[in-house]
Scaffold this motif. Structure first.
Motif, PDB file in Angstrom:
ATOM      1  N   ASP A   1       1.975  -3.467   0.349  1.00  0.00           N
ATOM      2  CA  ASP A   1       3.078  -2.551   0.647  1.00  0.00           C
ATOM      3  C   ASP A   1       4.058  -3.160   1.641  1.00  0.00           C
ATOM      4  O   ASP A   1       3.671  -3.935   2.517  1.00  0.00           O
ATOM      5  CB  ASP A   1       2.547  -1.248   1.254  1.00  0.00           C
ATOM      6  CG  ASP A   1       1.680  -0.467   0.287  1.00  0.00           C
ATOM      7  OD1 ASP A   1       1.836  -0.649  -0.936  1.00  0.00           O
ATOM      8  OD2 ASP A   1       0.849   0.326   0.764  1.00  0.00           O
ATOM      9  N   GLU A   2       5.323  -2.771   1.512  1.00  0.00           N
ATOM     10  CA  GLU A   2       6.353  -3.170   2.471  1.00  0.00           C
ATOM     11  C   GLU A   2       7.345  -2.032   2.635  1.00  0.00           C
ATOM     12  O   GLU A   2       7.739  -1.396   1.660  1.00  0.00           O
ATOM     13  CB  GLU A   2       7.105  -4.425   2.021  1.00  0.00           C
ATOM     14  CG  GLU A   2       8.170  -4.837   3.018  1.00  0.00           C
ATOM     15  CD  GLU A   2       8.870  -6.135   2.668  1.00  0.00           C
ATOM     16  OE1 GLU A   2       9.827  -6.475   3.385  1.00  0.00           O
ATOM     17  OE2 GLU A   2       8.479  -6.795   1.693  1.00  0.00           O
ATOM     18  N   VAL A   3       7.723  -1.779   3.888  1.00  0.00           N
ATOM     19  CA  VAL A   3       8.758  -0.806   4.186  1.00  0.00           C
ATOM     20  C   VAL A   3       9.784  -1.451   5.107  1.00  0.00           C
ATOM     21  O   VAL A   3       9.479  -2.382   5.850  1.00  0.00           O
ATOM     22  CB  VAL A   3       8.220   0.486   4.850  1.00  0.00           C
ATOM     23  CG1 VAL A   3       7.417   1.315   3.897  1.00  0.00           C
ATOM     24  CG2 VAL A   3       7.429   0.182   6.101  1.00  0.00           C
TER      25      VAL A   3
ATOM     26  N   ARG B   1      13.800   1.771   2.830  1.00  0.00           N
ATOM     27  CA  ARG B   1      13.309   1.511   1.472  1.00  0.00           C
ATOM     28  C   ARG B   1      11.860   1.048   1.542  1.00  0.00           C
ATOM     29  O   ARG B   1      11.371   0.655   2.579  1.00  0.00           O
ATOM     30  CB  ARG B   1      14.182   0.494   0.746  1.00  0.00           C
ATOM     31  CG  ARG B   1      14.121  -0.899   1.273  1.00  0.00           C
ATOM     32  CD  ARG B   1      14.971  -1.843   0.401  1.00  0.00           C
ATOM     33  NE  ARG B   1      14.909  -3.184   0.925  1.00  0.00           N
ATOM     34  CZ  ARG B   1      15.709  -3.684   1.838  1.00  0.00           C
ATOM     35  NH1 ARG B   1      16.669  -2.954   2.341  1.00  0.00           N
ATOM     36  NH2 ARG B   1      15.573  -4.919   2.248  1.00  0.00           N
ATOM     37  N   GLY B   2      11.206   1.130   0.413  1.00  0.00           N
ATOM     38  CA  GLY B   2       9.835   0.675   0.303  1.00  0.00           C
ATOM     39  C   GLY B   2       8.832   1.807   0.425  1.00  0.00           C
ATOM     40  O   GLY B   2       9.192   2.978   0.520  1.00  0.00           O
ATOM     41  N   LYS B   3       7.554   1.409   0.384  1.00  0.00           N
ATOM     42  CA  LYS B   3       6.472   2.375   0.490  1.00  0.00           C
ATOM     43  C   LYS B   3       5.308   1.729   1.213  1.00  0.00           C
ATOM     44  O   LYS B   3       5.169   0.509   1.248  1.00  0.00           O
ATOM     45  CB  LYS B   3       6.033   2.866  -0.874  1.00  0.00           C
ATOM     46  CG  LYS B   3       5.393   1.803  -1.739  1.00  0.00           C
ATOM     47  CD  LYS B   3       4.935   2.361  -3.062  1.00  0.00           C
ATOM     48  CE  LYS B   3       4.276   1.286  -3.893  1.00  0.00           C
ATOM     49  NZ  LYS B   3       2.943   0.931  -3.426  1.00  0.00           N
ATOM     50  N   MET B   4       4.489   2.588   1.819  1.00  0.00           N
ATOM     51  CA  MET B   4       3.308   2.118   2.536  1.00  0.00           C
ATOM     52  C   MET B   4       2.317   3.272   2.586  1.00  0.00           C
ATOM     53  O   MET B   4       2.715   4.442   2.579  1.00  0.00           O
ATOM     54  CB  MET B   4       3.703   1.661   3.944  1.00  0.00           C
ATOM     55  CG  MET B   4       2.572   1.066   4.753  1.00  0.00           C
ATOM     56  SD  MET B   4       3.135   0.324   6.306  1.00  0.00           S
ATOM     57  CE  MET B   4       3.837  -1.204   5.676  1.00  0.00           C
ATOM     58  N   SER B   5       1.049   2.930   2.671  1.00  0.00           N
ATOM     59  CA  SER B   5       0.021   3.964   2.786  1.00  0.00           C
ATOM     60  C   SER B   5       0.294   4.828   4.013  1.00  0.00           C
ATOM     61  O   SER B   5       0.920   4.386   4.984  1.00  0.00           O
ATOM     62  CB  SER B   5      -1.363   3.331   2.906  1.00  0.00           C
ATOM     63  OG  SER B   5      -1.498   2.694   4.168  1.00  0.00           O
ATOM     64  N   ARG B   6      -0.173   6.048   3.957  1.00  0.00           N
ATOM     65  CA  ARG B   6       0.044   6.985   5.072  1.00  0.00           C
ATOM     66  C   ARG B   6      -0.514   6.418   6.379  1.00  0.00           C
ATOM     67  O   ARG B   6       0.120   6.496   7.427  1.00  0.00           O
ATOM     68  CB  ARG B   6      -0.628   8.310   4.746  1.00  0.00           C
ATOM     69  CG  ARG B   6      -0.395   9.385   5.779  1.00  0.00           C
ATOM     70  CD  ARG B   6      -1.064  10.657   5.367  1.00  0.00           C
ATOM     71  NE  ARG B   6      -0.505  11.092   4.093  1.00  0.00           N
ATOM     72  CZ  ARG B   6      -0.171  12.328   3.807  1.00  0.00           C
ATOM     73  NH1 ARG B   6      -0.384  13.267   4.686  1.00  0.00           N
ATOM     74  NH2 ARG B   6       0.324  12.640   2.638  1.00  0.00           N
TER      75      ARG B   6
ATOM     76  N   ILE C   1      12.604   5.579   7.007  1.00  0.00           N
ATOM     77  CA  ILE C   1      12.361   4.541   6.002  1.00  0.00           C
ATOM     78  C   ILE C   1      13.645   4.315   5.220  1.00  0.00           C
ATOM     79  O   ILE C   1      14.176   5.247   4.604  1.00  0.00           O
ATOM     80  CB  ILE C   1      11.228   4.952   5.056  1.00  0.00           C
ATOM     81  CG1 ILE C   1       9.929   5.139   5.827  1.00  0.00           C
ATOM     82  CG2 ILE C   1      11.055   3.914   3.937  1.00  0.00           C
ATOM     83  CD1 ILE C   1       8.801   5.706   4.993  1.00  0.00           C
TER      84      ILE C   1
ATOM     85  N   LEU D   1       1.692   3.395   7.564  1.00  0.00           N
ATOM     86  CA  LEU D   1       2.988   3.861   8.052  1.00  0.00           C
ATOM     87  C   LEU D   1       2.850   4.554   9.408  1.00  0.00           C
ATOM     88  O   LEU D   1       3.678   4.352  10.303  1.00  0.00           O
ATOM     89  CB  LEU D   1       3.630   4.795   7.035  1.00  0.00           C
ATOM     90  CG  LEU D   1       5.028   5.284   7.370  1.00  0.00           C
ATOM     91  CD1 LEU D   1       5.995   4.123   7.547  1.00  0.00           C
ATOM     92  CD2 LEU D   1       5.519   6.236   6.290  1.00  0.00           C
TER      93      LEU D   1
END
Length: 86
Positions: A31-33, A44-49, A42, A52
């Motif tokens: 994951d990358e944010v 852009r991007g996503k990461m586990s709760r 944020i 993050l």
């Protein structure tokens, strides 16, 4: 891209001469944010709760240092290392 901090498997980086708004990149596993420094939103991007939450806790503690590093990067200078989350 310079690494400014690492903790719990998370890598925090900034690009030299990157585009506005001031931000940093956080990488955790696959994951990358991209996080805006001023708002901690944020971009852009996503990461586990869990990942993050750790990134945002760290960024809250080091917002002033992140802005200083952003200024250094815009001037093509190496950013300073920032203490990890303990």
């Amino acid at each position: 891209m310079p690494i400014i901090s690492t903790f719990y498997g998370i890598i925090i980086q900034m690009y030299w001469d990157d585009h506005a708004p001031p931000h940093f990149h956080a990488v955790y596993a696959e994951d990358e944010v991209v996080i805006e420094i001023r708002t901690l939103g944020i971009l852009r991007g996503k990461m586990s709760r869990r990942g993050l939450a750790l990134v945002l806790e760290w960024a809250q503690e080091h917002r002033e240092e992140l802005m200083e590093d952003w200024e250094l990067c815009t001037q093509h200078q190496s950013p300073k290392k920032i203490s990890p989350l303990l």
